[in-house]
Design an enzyme around this catalytic site. Structure first.
Site, PDB file in Angstrom:
ATOM      1  CE  LYS A   1      -1.580   2.070   3.662  1.00  0.00           C
ATOM      2  NZ  LYS A   1      -2.246   3.050   4.510  1.00  0.00           N
ATOM      3  CG  ASN A   2       2.563   2.557   3.526  1.00  0.00           C
ATOM      4  OD1 ASN A   2       1.472   3.114   3.433  1.00  0.00           O
ATOM      5  ND2 ASN A   2       2.988   2.023   4.658  1.00  0.00           N
TER       6      ASN A   2
ATOM      7  CG  ASP B   1       3.181   1.378   9.559  1.00  0.00           C
ATOM      8  OD1 ASP B   1       2.852   2.247  10.391  1.00  0.00           O
ATOM      9  OD2 ASP B   1       3.142   1.579   8.327  1.00  0.00           O
TER      10      ASP B   1
ATOM     11  NE  ARG C   1      -7.026   4.751   5.941  1.00  0.00           N
ATOM     12  CZ  ARG C   1      -5.928   4.875   6.692  1.00  0.00           C
ATOM     13  NH1 ARG C   1      -5.929   4.467   7.942  1.00  0.00           N
ATOM     14  NH2 ARG C   1      -4.835   5.407   6.195  1.00  0.00           N
TER      15      ARG C   1
ATOM     16  NE  ARG D   1       0.437  12.435   6.954  1.00  0.00           N
ATOM     17  CZ  ARG D   1       0.494  13.619   7.530  1.00  0.00           C
ATOM     18  NH1 ARG D   1      -0.599  14.294   7.771  1.00  0.00           N
ATOM     19  NH2 ARG D   1       1.642  14.134   7.911  1.00  0.00           N
TER      20      ARG D   1
ATOM     21  CG  LEU E   1      10.275  17.833   7.841  1.00  0.00           C
ATOM     22  CD1 LEU E   1      10.802  16.456   8.205  1.00  0.00           C
ATOM     23  CD2 LEU E   1      11.367  18.881   8.023  1.00  0.00           C
TER      24      LEU E   1
ATOM     25  NE  ARG F   1      -0.345  10.570  10.485  1.00  0.00           N
ATOM     26  CZ  ARG F   1      -0.626   9.467   9.798  1.00  0.00           C
ATOM     27  NH1 ARG F   1       0.287   8.538   9.652  1.00  0.00           N
ATOM     28  NH2 ARG F   1      -1.804   9.285   9.266  1.00  0.00           N
TER      29      ARG F   1
END
Length: 446
Positions: free
Chosen positions: A53-54, A335, A426, A123, A156, A152
């Site tokens: 997913k990421n 995670d 998700r 996100r 940056l 969060r």
């Protein structure tokens, strides 16, 4: 007594608030559903891990950088992925989804603003900022949503955009970035943020000149994105180290790309095998990506056998206690912290977890306590004592917390009900079906 009364009063207020919403949007709200798990069943068989997913989310967004269509393979079918696809479709891109494959044609994109309601749901919507700033010189969206696991900010990200020459405006939760022409720069990140590293790398790939990102994040998902951008025509070096160098290009083209396996999904099923005292082969795992977990499982006395296709995990009757400290990659992943905590409730002595990444990532502790876990929180540390878990009604407070509660349910005596499973959906595709295939008694009720 006071805490229990406060919790009850809060529940009454929530139910009062939800009743009119259920009357109006009943079907959609009922989709949150629950998992019902009957524990103490050793898992046996094989589970296949899907695409990460990421890695998929930034790559889907980055596909808009191209001047021609592209194809992505091994895309997990998840709520977050669907929402991001809706965002880029609403921006004008043509998106075709079929069986873990997405075809994206960015040539029809006509605006550089992400839908605010959709952006609030995940996100990763902030990657639209880097993409459209690089391609069109302008981007606008609301501050993104996602799991409530801590503060969060995107400071940056914005620092990086400013260094590249962009004007940044943040007003009432809406972010707008614009630049006539992005120019390469040297950017030092105060913290190796994954999101900021990705967003700056995306923006710099089409900037004029050379960009250097120092103290960059090193996660495998960043390497996968860099490989994707490079095949599209970008010039990127040093990925996988803390210094990334990008030479901007003026054109990029669509390509075919296969997403790497999901290391967090793999780790979750590895713990499922161990906590159930089962014997499971987890296929499609890049073992290099789960080395920190493998090391801790070896310390606990769990048998983990590695080969080129995946890992085999064999649970034991007794687990040794270990200490775990979450860190940016290649350290132990935040995670996997909540899932590891579920496993540590089954050890022979007291274990310690120190969370250094997110300040609000112990929300699952109260839920585990409902199941009989003996856990004490002190700031960013958690002491986990051996305990006997029993089934209870619990709530998934975030994505990984939900996974931890499912794992605890596998080890608990009796029946466990995990509610608010939209969090779990998700990040895990058909988690109940995959666990059913290896003998778990778990059902999803929508």
């Amino acid at each position: 007594m006071w805490a229990a009364r406060k919790s009850s009063d809060t529940l009454i207020l929530i139910n009062a608030f939800m009743r009119p919403l259920k009357a109006k949007f009943g079907k959609e709200l009922l989709e949150v559903g629950k998992y019902i798990i009957e524990g103490l069943r050793p898992l046996k068989g094989e589970i296949k891990v899907g695409g990460a997913k990421n890695a998929a989310l930034p790559i889907i967004a980055a596909a808009l950088l191209a001047d021609s269509p592209g194809v992505l393979e091994d895309i997990p079918q998840l709520r977050d992925v669907n929402n991001l696809c809706k965002i880029i479709e609403e921006m004008g891109a043509k998106v075709k989804i079929s069986n873990h494959r997405i075809e994206i044609d960015p040539r029809t994109v006509f605006k550089s603003e992400a839908d605010h309601e959709l952006a609030r749901k995940l996100r990763a919507s902030y990657y639209i900022l880097g993409v459209m700033l690089a391609k069109e010189g302008h981007a606008r969206t609301t501050l993104p949503g996602g799991c409530n696991i801590g503060n969060r900010p995107i400071d940056l990200h914005l620092k990086g955009f400013r260094a590249l020459g962009a004007e940044v405006n943040l007003d009432h939760g809406v972010v707008e970035v614009k630049a006539d022409r992005l120019k390469g720069a040297e950017i030092y990140l105060d913290y190796p943020s994954v999101g900021a590293t990705i967003n700056i790398m995306i923006a710099a790939s089409r900037a004029e000149g050379k960009t250097v990102i120092e103290n960059a994040a090193r996660e495998p998902e960043i390497v996968d994105l860099a490989n994707f951008l490079t095949v599209m025509g970008a010039k990127i070096k040093g990925v996988g180290t803390d210094v990334i160098k990008i030479e901007g290009v003026s054109e990029m083209h669509g390509v075919e790309h296969r997403i790497i396996p999901d290391r967090i999904e793999a780790g979750t099923y590895m713990i499922a095998a161990a906590i159930s005292k089962g014997d499971v082969f987890i296929r499609n795992v890049l073992t290099e990506h789960v080395k920190p977990l493998i090391a801790k499982m070896h310390e606990m006395g769990i048998v983990v056998e590695e080969n080129i296709e995946g890992v085999r995990v064999t649970g034991q009757n007794d687990f040794k206690a270990v200490d775990v400290k979450t860190l940016p990659y290649p350290g132990f992943p935040t995670d996997m912290q909540s899932q590891m905590m579920a496993l540590l409730t089954q050890t022979d002595e007291t274990s310690l977890i120190i969370e250094t990444v997110w300040e609000n990532r112990f929300m699952h502790v109260d839920e585990l306590k409902r199941m009989g876990a003996d856990i004490k929180i002190d700031g960013h540390s958690a002491l986990i004592k051996p305990g006997h878990l029993t089934g209870a009604e619990v709530r998934a407070t975030d994505l990984r917390a939900g996974a931890a509660l499912i794992l605890a349910g596998l080890a608990a005596e009796g029946k466990t009900e995990v509610r608010d499973i939209y969090h779990v959906e998700r990040g895990y595709e058909d988690i109940e079906k995959k666990l059913q295939l290896v003998g778990a008694k778990i059902n999803k009720i929508s």
